[in-house]
Design a protein around this motif. Sequence first.
Motif, mmCIF file in Angstrom:
data_model
loop_
_atom_site.group_PDB
_atom_site.id
_atom_site.type_symbol
_atom_site.label_atom_id
_atom_site.label_comp_id
_atom_site.label_asym_id
_atom_site.label_seq_id
_atom_site.Cartn_x
_atom_site.Cartn_y
_atom_site.Cartn_z
ATOM 1 N N ILE A 1 7.739 -2.072 -0.941
ATOM 2 C CA ILE A 1 6.990 -3.156 -1.586
ATOM 3 C C ILE A 1 5.556 -3.161 -1.075
ATOM 4 O O ILE A 1 4.605 -3.276 -1.864
ATOM 5 C CB ILE A 1 7.681 -4.519 -1.352
ATOM 6 N N LEU A 2 5.368 -3.024 0.225
ATOM 7 C CA LEU A 2 4.026 -2.987 0.807
ATOM 8 C C LEU A 2 3.232 -1.804 0.253
ATOM 9 O O LEU A 2 2.060 -1.941 -0.104
ATOM 10 C CB LEU A 2 4.127 -2.904 2.331
ATOM 11 N N GLN A 3 3.866 -0.657 0.157
ATOM 12 C CA GLN A 3 3.198 0.524 -0.380
ATOM 13 C C GLN A 3 2.821 0.303 -1.845
ATOM 14 O O GLN A 3 1.717 0.645 -2.270
ATOM 15 C CB GLN A 3 4.109 1.747 -0.251
ATOM 16 N N HIS A 4 3.726 -0.293 -2.637
ATOM 17 C CA HIS A 4 3.428 -0.572 -4.042
ATOM 18 C C HIS A 4 2.273 -1.558 -4.179
ATOM 19 O O HIS A 4 1.413 -1.396 -5.043
ATOM 20 C CB HIS A 4 4.661 -1.107 -4.765
ATOM 21 N N ARG A 5 2.261 -2.565 -3.328
ATOM 22 C CA ARG A 5 1.162 -3.539 -3.368
ATOM 23 C C ARG A 5 -0.172 -2.848 -3.077
ATOM 24 O O ARG A 5 -1.172 -3.118 -3.731
ATOM 25 C CB ARG A 5 1.401 -4.658 -2.357
ATOM 26 N N THR A 6 -0.186 -1.969 -2.089
ATOM 27 C CA THR A 6 -1.403 -1.239 -1.740
ATOM 28 C C THR A 6 -1.858 -0.377 -2.916
ATOM 29 O O THR A 6 -3.041 -0.361 -3.269
ATOM 30 C CB THR A 6 -1.155 -0.358 -0.494
ATOM 31 N N GLU A 7 -0.916 0.333 -3.533
ATOM 32 C CA GLU A 7 -1.253 1.169 -4.682
ATOM 33 C C GLU A 7 -1.768 0.323 -5.841
ATOM 34 O O GLU A 7 -2.740 0.701 -6.508
ATOM 35 C CB GLU A 7 -0.026 1.981 -5.119
ATOM 36 N N LEU A 8 -1.134 -0.827 -6.099
ATOM 37 C CA LEU A 8 -1.586 -1.712 -7.174
ATOM 38 C C LEU A 8 -2.995 -2.247 -6.899
ATOM 39 O O LEU A 8 -3.811 -2.371 -7.819
ATOM 40 C CB LEU A 8 -0.599 -2.872 -7.369
ATOM 41 N N GLU A 9 -3.280 -2.569 -5.654
ATOM 42 C CA GLU A 9 -4.616 -3.056 -5.286
ATOM 43 C C GLU A 9 -5.660 -1.969 -5.521
ATOM 44 O O GLU A 9 -6.756 -2.244 -6.036
ATOM 45 C CB GLU A 9 -4.634 -3.529 -3.829
ATOM 46 N N GLU A 10 -5.341 -0.741 -5.172
ATOM 47 C CA GLU A 10 -6.253 0.373 -5.411
ATOM 48 C C GLU A 10 -6.490 0.565 -6.910
ATOM 49 O O GLU A 10 -7.625 0.783 -7.344
ATOM 50 C CB GLU A 10 -5.694 1.659 -4.794
ATOM 51 N N ILE A 11 -5.427 0.464 -7.698
ATOM 52 C CA ILE A 11 -5.556 0.591 -9.158
ATOM 53 C C ILE A 11 -6.417 -0.549 -9.708
ATOM 54 O O ILE A 11 -7.276 -0.329 -10.564
ATOM 55 C CB ILE A 11 -4.166 0.620 -9.827
ATOM 56 N N ARG A 12 -6.195 -1.773 -9.212
ATOM 57 C CA ARG A 12 -6.983 -2.923 -9.662
ATOM 58 C C ARG A 12 -8.465 -2.704 -9.369
ATOM 59 O O ARG A 12 -9.323 -2.947 -10.216
ATOM 60 C CB ARG A 12 -6.498 -4.211 -8.987
ATOM 61 N N LYS A 13 -8.777 -2.201 -8.175
ATOM 62 C CA LYS A 13 -10.177 -1.932 -7.809
ATOM 63 C C LYS A 13 -10.776 -0.850 -8.713
ATOM 64 O O LYS A 13 -11.929 -0.949 -9.138
ATOM 65 C CB LYS A 13 -10.281 -1.514 -6.342
ATOM 66 N N THR A 14 -10.008 0.183 -8.996
ATOM 67 C CA THR A 14 -10.481 1.256 -9.872
ATOM 68 C C THR A 14 -10.763 0.716 -11.271
ATOM 69 O O THR A 14 -11.805 1.037 -11.867
ATOM 70 C CB THR A 14 -9.440 2.392 -9.935
ATOM 71 N N VAL A 15 -9.880 -0.111 -11.798
ATOM 72 C CA VAL A 15 -10.075 -0.705 -13.127
ATOM 73 C C VAL A 15 -11.315 -1.593 -13.114
ATOM 74 O O VAL A 15 -12.120 -1.566 -14.060
ATOM 75 C CB VAL A 15 -8.812 -1.483 -13.566
ATOM 76 N N GLN A 16 -11.499 -2.364 -12.066
ATOM 77 C CA GLN A 16 -12.668 -3.243 -11.956
ATOM 78 C C GLN A 16 -13.955 -2.413 -11.933
ATOM 79 O O GLN A 16 -14.927 -2.730 -12.618
ATOM 80 C CB GLN A 16 -12.569 -4.114 -10.705
#
Length: 174
Positions: free
Chosen positions: A115-130
């Motif tokens: 879950i922690l790893q998925h959250r980190t990956e999702l945060e990175e994706i969110r930053k990339t989209v932004q």
Amino acid sequence: MMEFVSTKEVAQRMGVSPTTIKRWVAFFQGWFQKDELGHYIFSPQDIERLKDIHEQLQQGKTMQAILDSDSTAEKPAKRSEPVHSFHVTDELLQRINQLELQLAKKADDIVSMQILQHRTELEEIRKTVQTLAEDIENIQRSLSRHSERTLASLRETPKASKKKSFISALFSFF
């Protein structure tokens, strides 16, 4: 509590091989009991019975003759349940419970890490989209400014004069 001994121990006490004891036990089925693992175990009464069988065999009797002569005598009652070592069983159950708890904790730890790893990956994706959204906005602004400049320059450019007619062009040379 009654003391039980193994096939090997009985064989050593009687001076015969464990294979011999196993052969006798297999022939006289139902006379001896097994433990929870399926191994034969012998009480003091069972050892006396084996000694009696051994003596009769040394006297020349066959195992069938011993069985037949004993058929009139009272055979030991067949025990439906093997003798359990409750202490060992209890220890095994406690160990199993400990292992199940450790396994559950390990599974929870693994899920938490995932879950922690998925959250980190999702945060990175969110930053990339932004970042991509900001880049698109910058490109749109740049295009908009470029379009405005192009339109302005087109408005300011004077119209080219009409071409002179062919005849007037010819007279201008003369």
